[in-house]
Write an enzyme that holds these catalytic residues in place. Structure first.
Site, PDB file in Angstrom:
ATOM      1  N   GLU A 310       3.889   0.218  -9.495  1.00  0.00           N
ATOM      2  CA  GLU A 310       3.276   1.253 -10.342  1.00  0.00           C
ATOM      3  C   GLU A 310       3.923   2.617 -10.089  1.00  0.00           C
ATOM      4  O   GLU A 310       4.110   3.405 -11.017  1.00  0.00           O
ATOM      5  CB  GLU A 310       1.758   1.300 -10.124  1.00  0.00           C
ATOM      6  CG  GLU A 310       1.026  -0.032 -10.351  1.00  0.00           C
ATOM      7  CD  GLU A 310       1.410  -0.757 -11.637  1.00  0.00           C
ATOM      8  OE1 GLU A 310       1.849  -0.119 -12.604  1.00  0.00           O
ATOM      9  OE2 GLU A 310       1.293  -2.001 -11.661  1.00  0.00           O
ATOM     10  N   TYR A 396       9.865  -8.852 -17.239  1.00  0.00           N
ATOM     11  CA  TYR A 396       9.787  -8.411 -15.838  1.00  0.00           C
ATOM     12  C   TYR A 396      10.944  -8.959 -15.008  1.00  0.00           C
ATOM     13  O   TYR A 396      11.739  -8.218 -14.447  1.00  0.00           O
ATOM     14  CB  TYR A 396       8.474  -8.891 -15.203  1.00  0.00           C
ATOM     15  CG  TYR A 396       7.247  -8.118 -15.629  1.00  0.00           C
ATOM     16  CD1 TYR A 396       6.679  -8.308 -16.875  1.00  0.00           C
ATOM     17  CD2 TYR A 396       6.642  -7.209 -14.777  1.00  0.00           C
ATOM     18  CE1 TYR A 396       5.541  -7.618 -17.266  1.00  0.00           C
ATOM     19  CE2 TYR A 396       5.500  -6.513 -15.155  1.00  0.00           C
ATOM     20  CZ  TYR A 396       4.957  -6.722 -16.391  1.00  0.00           C
ATOM     21  OH  TYR A 396       3.831  -6.039 -16.767  1.00  0.00           O
TER      22      TYR A 396
HETATM   23  N1  BES Z   1       2.211  -1.693 -17.193  1.00  0.00           N
HETATM   24  C1  BES Z   1       1.892  -2.910 -16.558  1.00  0.00           C
HETATM   25  C2  BES Z   1       0.597  -3.532 -17.029  1.00  0.00           C
HETATM   26  C3  BES Z   1       0.547  -3.877 -18.505  1.00  0.00           C
HETATM   27  C4  BES Z   1       1.653  -4.357 -19.175  1.00  0.00           C
HETATM   28  C5  BES Z   1      -0.638  -3.730 -19.188  1.00  0.00           C
HETATM   29  C6  BES Z   1       1.570  -4.654 -20.534  1.00  0.00           C
HETATM   30  C7  BES Z   1      -0.723  -4.028 -20.524  1.00  0.00           C
HETATM   31  C8  BES Z   1       0.387  -4.494 -21.209  1.00  0.00           C
HETATM   32  C9  BES Z   1       1.839  -2.748 -15.039  1.00  0.00           C
HETATM   33  O1  BES Z   1       2.787  -1.872 -14.542  1.00  0.00           O
HETATM   34  C10 BES Z   1       2.162  -4.084 -14.447  1.00  0.00           C
HETATM   35  O2  BES Z   1       3.234  -4.564 -14.672  1.00  0.00           O
HETATM   36  N2  BES Z   1       1.232  -4.663 -13.702  1.00  0.00           N
HETATM   37  C11 BES Z   1       1.406  -5.937 -13.069  1.00  0.00           C
HETATM   38  C12 BES Z   1       1.757  -5.777 -11.632  1.00  0.00           C
HETATM   39  C13 BES Z   1       3.131  -6.010 -11.223  1.00  0.00           C
HETATM   40  C14 BES Z   1       3.338  -5.922  -9.734  1.00  0.00           C
HETATM   41  C15 BES Z   1       3.920  -7.082 -11.854  1.00  0.00           C
HETATM   42  C16 BES Z   1       0.083  -6.673 -13.117  1.00  0.00           C
HETATM   43  O3  BES Z   1      -0.900  -6.077 -13.523  1.00  0.00           O
HETATM   44  O4  BES Z   1       0.051  -7.822 -12.731  1.00  0.00           O
HETATM   45 ZN    ZN Z   2       4.715  -2.648 -14.774  1.00  0.00          ZN
END
Ligand code: BES
Ligand code: ZN
Length: 625
Positions: A310, A396
């Protein structure tokens, strides 16, 4: 003729590789090429009884097209009381508006008809108790049990359910807000939260750096603050605060490491807000105040890569923002790469490599079930699709893998400088895949010819799967896990004889993932007696253990599983267990029962995902093939 040929060659060279209109956003009704929001002033009251935000949003406008008169905004389930407009400090006068019929995915287009190009438009409105971007928690659903709680989750297209605006990442604006709550409640936003704020139910905020709508955020509840450093700290319910500060005490060091790699942190403070366990994601990079699930507080800092992630968004995503959701890999792939660099710098290469291996195994697993057109980083323009479809391992982990490939070919010195230059050159702007490709070509490929070919880059960006020339990551610590698992599976050693004393969460995750799909229930009993998986407080283990117990018919785990599914609302953690349960008639009935109990505590995002999964399973069981 030769000149024409040259012109043509030039044209082809400068033509966008991925199509003319890549920046356009098919998930928003707004027309940012005609008029853009530059500033937003919110004035909202938080009503916990009605589960409503009520008040007004005043938009400061920049007119781009001299002929334009209409202002088109995104909304979802908002009750619009009135729309007014004015220039300068003059009196607001009411103007007509039309709220179109609701679209299930995109909400209702709001068209405001203006007689002239007014500088400001004020919308008086109230949100719906069912707003897709808000969750309202009764006191019983909080750690303290006395004060209600509410929070927003705007990404991808839920900001429109609590603020009428141009809900597209291609528009940035500054904002101010006045938020009124009951006097016992503290309110926070993705803005200049004051660690020393007096709790009185009347709060003002200012966000002087322009941000896209999906980074609009608000939370309110019994929230207290403790510092980690002069510019970083934790907001949480009092019951959670100390544990969270301990777990995340390395945050300041993470900021410093990232600054040394990619340039100064440009958002002033960096605080963490620990949400109740119903928060549907792991984390959300709301500027100056990342929203964080409590499920990563496991006592040994083994899941703090979430904080690194984050935080990394403060460069990749918040500073340089994907112009539309089909280029989400520019946010999430870059961030996952930077996350791993931070983890390596703080906790060493062995840990970073284990995390990469786990992510990549997850990616390879997901690729098995994805149609080829969804396996690419640069997604085609698909009108009407759900932007949350882009949420998956491809953006990702394939994205991060591509950047690691570039890093290894060019070397860290050149690649780090390149990435820093990308952030600097596009700071506080949105960017698309074409811009990235052009930047890569002129700033790295042209300067170091022969290191990476254009064909290789295009294969990463536009071909399905993972290129055969992708770098491989070895992990000796995982080799040891493989050996231990094999000796247990082949019954050369009992579970309790395995040398697991030094294992961290990553080794346990890898151990569980490498087990066969199904084991004899007796063998699970042995594992469970040795390692106590059932009832674990570590969601990363629970997420993998419970599905295995379901597939293997280890029913003794059911009570703890049910507790887990009712307590935790983080979508990624609960979905695999619901999925495993939904594969049999008996399991589906159990899942349906648990979901009915869990649902009042789930966020709308998690409820929607579970509901869709169970509905699909029911349909499949009715028509067996
Ligand atoms: N920005 C994302 C969360 C998100 C993405 C919310 C798309 C809605 C739509 C956040 O930065 C994220 O990627 N969170 C991941 C954690 C990460 C360590 C892979 C999660 O929530 O699992
Ligand atoms: Zn993210």
């Amino acid at each position: 003729m030769p000149r024409l040929g040259l012109l043509l060659a030039l044209l082809i060279a400068s033509a966008p590789a991925f199509g003319q209109d890549r920046r356009s956003d098919e998930h928003s009704y707004a027309q940012p090429d005609k008029v853009r929001i530059r500033d937003l002033a919110l004035d909202l009251a938080v009503d916990f009884e009605k589960r409503q935000l009520t008040g007004s949003a005043t938009l400061g406008l920049e007119w781009v097209d001299p002929a334009q008169r209409d202002l088109v905004l995104d909304t979802r389930d908002l009750a619009i009381a009135a729309v007014e407009a004015r220039n300068g400090k003059r009196k607001f006068r009411e103007v007509p508006f039309v709220l179109a019929e609701r679209d299930e995915r995109f909400g209702s287009k709001l068209t405001i008809t203006l007689p002239r190009q007014y500088e400001q438009v004020r919308i008086r409105y109230a949100t719906s108790p069912q707003a897709s971007g808000l969750q309202w928690l009764s006191p019983a659903m909080t750690a303290g049990g006395k004060t209600p709680f509410m929070f927003s989750q705007s990404q991808a297209i839920h900001a429109r359910s609590w603020v009428p605006l141009q809900d597209t990442p291609s528009v940035r604006f500054t904002y101010t807000a006045r938020i009124r709550t009951p006097a016992t409640v503290m309110a926070l936003m993705s803005a200049d939260n004051d660690p020393a704020a007096v709790r009185d139910g009347d709060y003002t905020f200012s966000m002087p750096q322009a941000i896209p709508s999906y980074l609009m955020a608000i939370a309110a509840g019994d929230l207290v603050f403790k510092p980690i450093s002069a510019r970083a700290g934790v907001w949480a319910e009092p019951q959670t605060l100390d544990k969270a500060v301990k777990e995340f005490e390395d945050t300041e060091e993470m900021i410093q490491v990232t600054e040394s790699l990619y340039g100064p942190y440009r958002w002033e403070r960096y605080d963490l807000l620990i949400l109740p366990p119903s928060f549907p994601f792991g984390g959300m990079e709301n500027p100056r105040l990342s929203f964080i699930t409590p499920t990563v507080i496991v006592g040994d800092k083994s899941l703090v890569s979430l904080i690194a992630h984050e935080l990394a968004h403060s460069w990749s995503g918040n500073l340089v923002t994907n112009a539309s959701w089909k280029d989400m890999w520019l946010n999430e792939g870059f961030t996952s790469y930077v996350e791993n660099r931070i983890v390596e710098a703080l906790y060493g290469k062995a840990r970073a490599d284990m995390e990469f291996v786990i992510s990549r195994n997850g990616l390879l697993d997901q690729l098995k079930d994805l149609p080829p057109e969804r396996q690419v980083l640069v997604l085609p323009m698909r009108g009407g699709s759900d932007p949350e479809d882009a949420l998956g391992a491809v953006a990702y982990d394939k994205g991060a893998w591509f950047l690691q490939f570039l890093e290894q070919r060019y070397g860290r010195e050149d690649f780090d400088a390149f990435l820093r230059a990308w952030f600097d050159a596009h700071a506080f702007q949105s960017a698309d895949s074409d811009q990235f490709l052009a930047f890569l070509k002129s700033n790295l490929m042209a300067k170091r010819p022969g290191v990476v070919s254009e064909a290789e880059v295009m294969e990463w960006l536009s071909a399905p799967g993972v290129p055969a020339f992708a770098p491989q990551t070895a992990s000796p610590r995982f080799d040891a896990v493989d050996a231990a698992r094999a000796s247990w599976l082949e019954q050369r050693a009992a579970a309790r004889e395995l040398d697991t004393a030094a294992w961290t969460t990553q080794e346990w995750v890898y151990f569980l993932e490498g087990l066969p799909e199904i084991l004899d229930a007796e063998r699970l009993v042995e594992l469970d007696q040795a390692f106590r998986f059932t009832g674990t407080g570590n969601g990363e283990l629970a997420q993998r253990w419970y599905p295995l117990t379901v597939r293997s018919g280890y029913f003794e785990a059911r009570p703890a599983m049910s507790l887990f599914l009712r307590k935790i609302g983080r979508r990624k953690l609960v979905m695999p267990t619901y999925d495993a349960l939904s594969k049999s008639e008996e399991g589906l009935a159990f899942a349906t029962q648990v979901f009915a109990m869990a649902r009042p505590g789930y966020h709308p995002i998690t409820s929607a995902s579970v509901e869709a999964l169970l509905a699909r399973a029911r349909a499949a069981q009715k028509t067996p093939d």
